[in-house]
Every structure is written in C-alpha cells, then in structure tokens.
Design an enzyme around this catalytic site. Structure first.
Site, PDB file in Angstrom:
ATOM      1  N   GLU A  25      -5.153  -4.770  10.844  1.00 43.41           N
ATOM      2  CA  GLU A  25      -3.993  -3.754  10.924  1.00 43.41           C
ATOM      3  C   GLU A  25      -4.174  -2.951  12.055  1.00 43.41           C
ATOM      4  O   GLU A  25      -5.239  -2.277  12.276  1.00 43.41           O
ATOM      5  CB  GLU A  25      -3.997  -2.869   9.832  1.00 43.41           C
ATOM      6  CG  GLU A  25      -3.769  -3.407   8.569  1.00 43.41           C
ATOM      7  CD  GLU A  25      -3.150  -2.217   7.372  1.00 43.41           C
ATOM      8  OE1 GLU A  25      -2.009  -2.461   7.019  1.00 43.41           O
ATOM      9  OE2 GLU A  25      -3.819  -1.109   7.248  1.00 43.41           O
TER      10      GLU A  25
ATOM     11  N   GLU B  33      -6.441   4.901   8.049  1.00 42.75           N
ATOM     12  CA  GLU B  33      -6.561   6.143   7.987  1.00 42.75           C
ATOM     13  C   GLU B  33      -7.776   6.697   7.028  1.00 42.75           C
ATOM     14  O   GLU B  33      -7.976   7.989   7.321  1.00 42.75           O
ATOM     15  CB  GLU B  33      -5.211   6.375   6.801  1.00 42.75           C
ATOM     16  CG  GLU B  33      -4.044   6.017   7.759  1.00 42.75           C
ATOM     17  CD  GLU B  33      -2.820   5.345   6.856  1.00 42.75           C
ATOM     18  OE1 GLU B  33      -2.900   5.614   5.786  1.00 42.75           O
ATOM     19  OE2 GLU B  33      -1.818   4.845   7.531  1.00 42.75           O
TER      20      GLU B  33
ATOM     21  N   GLY C 134       3.015  -1.192   4.313  1.00 44.63           N
ATOM     22  CA  GLY C 134       3.164   0.338   3.988  1.00 44.63           C
ATOM     23  C   GLY C 134       4.494   0.927   3.517  1.00 44.63           C
ATOM     24  O   GLY C 134       5.204   0.475   2.485  1.00 44.63           O
ATOM     25  N   GLY C 135       5.146   1.518   4.666  1.00 41.43           N
ATOM     26  CA  GLY C 135       6.558   1.950   4.446  1.00 41.43           C
ATOM     27  C   GLY C 135       7.552   0.909   3.732  1.00 41.43           C
ATOM     28  O   GLY C 135       8.158   1.392   2.680  1.00 41.43           O
TER      29      GLY C 135
ATOM     30  N   GLY D 260       3.006   2.358  10.742  1.00 42.22           N
ATOM     31  CA  GLY D 260       4.035   3.269  10.740  1.00 42.22           C
ATOM     32  C   GLY D 260       4.701   3.891  11.815  1.00 42.22           C
ATOM     33  O   GLY D 260       5.311   4.915  11.939  1.00 42.22           O
TER      34      GLY D 260
ATOM     35  N   SER E 111       3.840  -2.054  10.458  1.00 39.94           N
ATOM     36  CA  SER E 111       5.353  -1.786  10.465  1.00 39.94           C
ATOM     37  C   SER E 111       5.740  -3.531  10.317  1.00 39.94           C
ATOM     38  O   SER E 111       6.610  -3.913  10.970  1.00 39.94           O
ATOM     39  CB  SER E 111       5.675  -1.668  11.869  1.00 39.94           C
ATOM     40  OG  SER E 111       5.344  -0.361  12.029  1.00 39.94           O
TER      41      SER E 111
ATOM     42  N   HIS F  34      -9.265   1.317   5.314  1.00 39.60           N
ATOM     43  CA  HIS F  34      -7.933   1.379   5.881  1.00 39.60           C
ATOM     44  C   HIS F  34      -8.181   2.354   7.182  1.00 39.60           C
ATOM     45  O   HIS F  34      -9.167   3.331   6.924  1.00 39.60           O
ATOM     46  CB  HIS F  34      -7.219   2.070   4.768  1.00 39.60           C
ATOM     47  CG  HIS F  34      -5.534   1.821   5.737  1.00 39.60           C
ATOM     48  ND1 HIS F  34      -5.107   2.903   6.362  1.00 39.60           N
ATOM     49  CD2 HIS F  34      -4.559   1.189   5.423  1.00 39.60           C
ATOM     50  CE1 HIS F  34      -4.032   2.611   6.730  1.00 39.60           C
ATOM     51  NE2 HIS F  34      -3.648   1.492   6.077  1.00 39.60           N
TER      52      HIS F  34
ATOM     53  N   ASN G  55       0.912  -1.166  -0.055  1.00 39.68           N
ATOM     54  CA  ASN G  55       0.064  -0.037   0.138  1.00 39.68           C
ATOM     55  C   ASN G  55       0.911   1.211   0.029  1.00 39.68           C
ATOM     56  O   ASN G  55       1.646   1.442   0.938  1.00 39.68           O
ATOM     57  CB  ASN G  55      -0.822  -0.064   1.172  1.00 39.68           C
ATOM     58  CG  ASN G  55      -1.639   1.319   1.473  1.00 39.68           C
ATOM     59  OD1 ASN G  55      -1.887   2.108   0.578  1.00 39.68           O
ATOM     60  ND2 ASN G  55      -2.544   1.540   2.674  1.00 39.68           N
ATOM     61  N   TRP G  56       0.968   1.760  -1.188  1.00 37.44           N
ATOM     62  CA  TRP G  56       2.054   3.063  -1.311  1.00 37.44           C
ATOM     63  C   TRP G  56       1.382   4.176  -0.509  1.00 37.44           C
ATOM     64  O   TRP G  56       2.139   5.281  -0.474  1.00 37.44           O
ATOM     65  CB  TRP G  56       2.159   3.185  -2.716  1.00 37.44           C
ATOM     66  CG  TRP G  56       3.129   2.087  -3.527  1.00 37.44           C
ATOM     67  CD1 TRP G  56       3.517   1.193  -2.802  1.00 37.44           C
ATOM     68  CD2 TRP G  56       3.388   2.229  -4.727  1.00 37.44           C
ATOM     69  NE1 TRP G  56       4.225   0.326  -4.032  1.00 37.44           N
ATOM     70  CE2 TRP G  56       4.403   1.119  -5.053  1.00 37.44           C
ATOM     71  CE3 TRP G  56       3.382   3.310  -5.877  1.00 37.44           C
ATOM     72  CZ2 TRP G  56       5.031   0.863  -6.222  1.00 37.44           C
ATOM     73  CZ3 TRP G  56       4.100   3.149  -6.920  1.00 37.44           C
ATOM     74  CH2 TRP G  56       4.825   1.738  -7.226  1.00 37.44           C
ATOM     75  N   LYS G  57       0.080   4.234  -0.249  1.00 32.61           N
ATOM     76  CA  LYS G  57      -0.667   5.432   0.452  1.00 32.61           C
ATOM     77  C   LYS G  57      -0.408   6.666  -0.586  1.00 32.61           C
ATOM     78  O   LYS G  57      -0.387   6.317  -1.833  1.00 32.61           O
ATOM     79  CB  LYS G  57      -0.194   5.552   2.003  1.00 32.61           C
ATOM     80  CG  LYS G  57      -0.090   4.264   2.698  1.00 32.61           C
ATOM     81  CD  LYS G  57       0.010   4.448   4.012  1.00 32.61           C
ATOM     82  CE  LYS G  57      -0.052   3.116   4.834  1.00 32.61           C
ATOM     83  NZ  LYS G  57      -0.011   3.225   6.322  1.00 32.61           N
TER      84      LYS G  57
HETATM   85  P1  13P Z   1       3.256   0.416   7.654  1.00 32.75           P
HETATM   86  O1  13P Z   1       3.647  -0.859   7.025  1.00 32.75           O
HETATM   87  O2  13P Z   1       3.988   1.622   7.117  1.00 32.75           O
HETATM   88  O3  13P Z   1       3.237   0.565   9.016  1.00 32.75           O
HETATM   89  O4  13P Z   1       1.782   0.694   7.140  1.00 32.75           O
HETATM   90  C1  13P Z   1       0.848  -0.388   7.237  1.00 32.75           C
HETATM   91  C2  13P Z   1      -0.402  -0.096   6.876  1.00 32.75           C
HETATM   92  O5  13P Z   1      -1.208   0.922   6.909  1.00 32.75           O
HETATM   93  C3  13P Z   1      -0.640  -0.724   5.313  1.00 32.75           C
HETATM   94  O6  13P Z   1      -1.803  -0.393   4.811  1.00 32.75           O
END
Ligand code: 13P
Length: 251
Positions: free
Chosen positions: A166, A96, A233-234, A172, A212, A94, A9-11
C-alpha cells in the site's frame, strides 16, 4: 496458482447497526465470488458479523492484534478474544498504525507472530511515502520492511501469509499507482521473499495491492501477474462498489 484475495478494511467506520446493514447487503452480492473475500470491520462489529456471515463465503478479519495472550495492555486485543468470533485474518502494520500509533517493524513482526501462532493469517502491510518514492528509495525501504516483518517465520508460514503493498501516497487520496507501477513493486516484494525464504514460498505467498482501488481500476491491477488481490478502504464501505471490485476479473 494463487487464489486471488480481496479484503475490505473498514477502518474506523460503521457502528454495529450500520455494520449489520452493510453485511446484509454484501452477503447476497458476494455469494458467487470466485476469489477469497475478507471483511475487516471494527472490533465493535465482530459480534453482529459472527452472527450474520457464519455459513457464508465471507471470511472475517480484524485491523489489529496484540502479541501477548492477555495482560496490562490498555486498548489492545488478543488472539484469544478474536478467535471467539471466528476471526481468520488480521491486518498488521497498516501505514495508519505506523504513522499515528507508533507501530514499528519490530511490533509488526511480533503481531504477525501472534497471529500465526493462533491460526490467524496476518495481512502484513508495507508501503513507501511520496518522499521516499520521489527520492528513489522505494525498493530499499520496502524490502527492509518485508524482511523485518517476516523475520523468524518458517518457509511454510511465509507461504501462508498475505502481504499488502500500500503506497502511502495512494491511500485515501484517489491517486492509484498505475498497474505497471504497482506490479513492479509487488514483483520486487516477491523477489525479496524469494531471496530470504526460497522460490517455493515466494511463488505461494499472496500479495495484494491497496490504495484507492475501486471498481474502475481493479481489473487492470488484478490483471498483473504478481498482484493477487486488493486491500480496499473507501470502496469497501459501499456494498455495490466492493462487490464490483470482487467481481472485476470475472467479466
Ligand atoms: P483506500 O482504498 O481508501 O485508499 O484505503 C486503502 C487502505 O488503506 C486499505 O487498507
């Protein structure tokens, strides 16, 4: 046997140019992946993504999908628009989106419905806050999120979707849930699915962990019996790190 599925997920990261570069790095690194691999770039990268990953083993996903076919929904995107680019997966709900953009259990359910009706697999996200975990509310909260998101689906539909667990406090932050802690909650999610949709759907539905997840902790998470993959994510923003997560259970 459930096939593992790792999704990036590149956000809100990567311009179209940067996306091209990252896809070009990822394609050779991932070509022998044993699991299903999905990349969910921002909408603005769908055009280069379609050109670059056509004919590869990388599947295309997005980070949101609207429930209506078209209409006055400023800033939203419909399934028809996404299908044009060959999108096969859509992240829905998600944390967020729930936290910053007013996503509710009801809209998550409507978005998942639209995805399924258009042949797109929803990746439905659920997860508790730190306060809820510390207050012992995790199981009740997450099982209610799961029941609401899956409301109205058939057993076959539930068997085909992806659920991503999640924990909000792990996203993050560099704080991962321990593999045992993640397994416990993911197993509880599978039990919730079993109670509502039967043992067959529960045995088939793939449940990812996200928060993470990185090359160091991926193998121990993936070794857990109920964890079928990761939503990254990251670590999905760096080709080598993402490829190491994808390869984690092949070493
Ligand atoms: P991180 O891997 O950056 O913690 O993000 C997880 C995430 O929200 C994937 O959707």
């Amino acid at each position: 046997m459930r096939k593992p599925i790792i999704a990036g997920n590149w956000k809100m990261n990567k311009t179209p140019e940067e996306a091209k570069e990252l896809f070009s790095e990822l394609i050779p690194l991932l070509k022998d992946a044993k699991c299903d691999v999905v990349i969910c770039p921002p909408f603005t990268a769908l055009c280069p993504a379609k050109k670059l990953i056509g004919g590869t083993n990388i599947h295309l996903g997005v980070q949101n999908i609207h429930w209506a076919k078209s209409g006055a929904f400023t800033g939203e995107i419909s399934a028809d628009m996404l299908k044009f680019f060959g999108v096969e997966y859509a992240i829905v709900g998600h944390s967020e989106r729930r936290q910053y953009f007013g996503e509710t259990d009801k809209t998550v359910n409507m978005r998942a419905r639209a995805a399924l009706d258009n042949g797109i697999t929803p990746i439905i996200c659920v997860g508790e806050s730190l306060e809820q975990r510390e207050g012992g509310e995790t199981n009740a909260f997450i099982s209610s999120q799961v029941r609401a998101a899956l409301n109205g689906m058939s057993e076959a539909e539930v068997a085909s979707i992806i659920i991503a667990y999640e924990p909000i406090w792990a996203i993050g932050t560099g704080k991962t849930a321990t593999a045992e802690m993640a397994e416990e909650t993911v197993a509880m999610i599978r039990q919730t699915v079993a109670e509502r949709f039967g043992a067959e759907a529960a045995a088939a539905v793939r449940i990812q962990y996200g928060g993470s997840m990185n090359p160091k902790n991926a193998a121990s998470l993936m070794a857990m019996p109920d964890i079928d993959g990761g939503l990254i994510g990251g670590a999905s923003l760096k080709a080598e790190d993402f490829a190491r997560v994808v390869r984690c259970d092949e070493q």
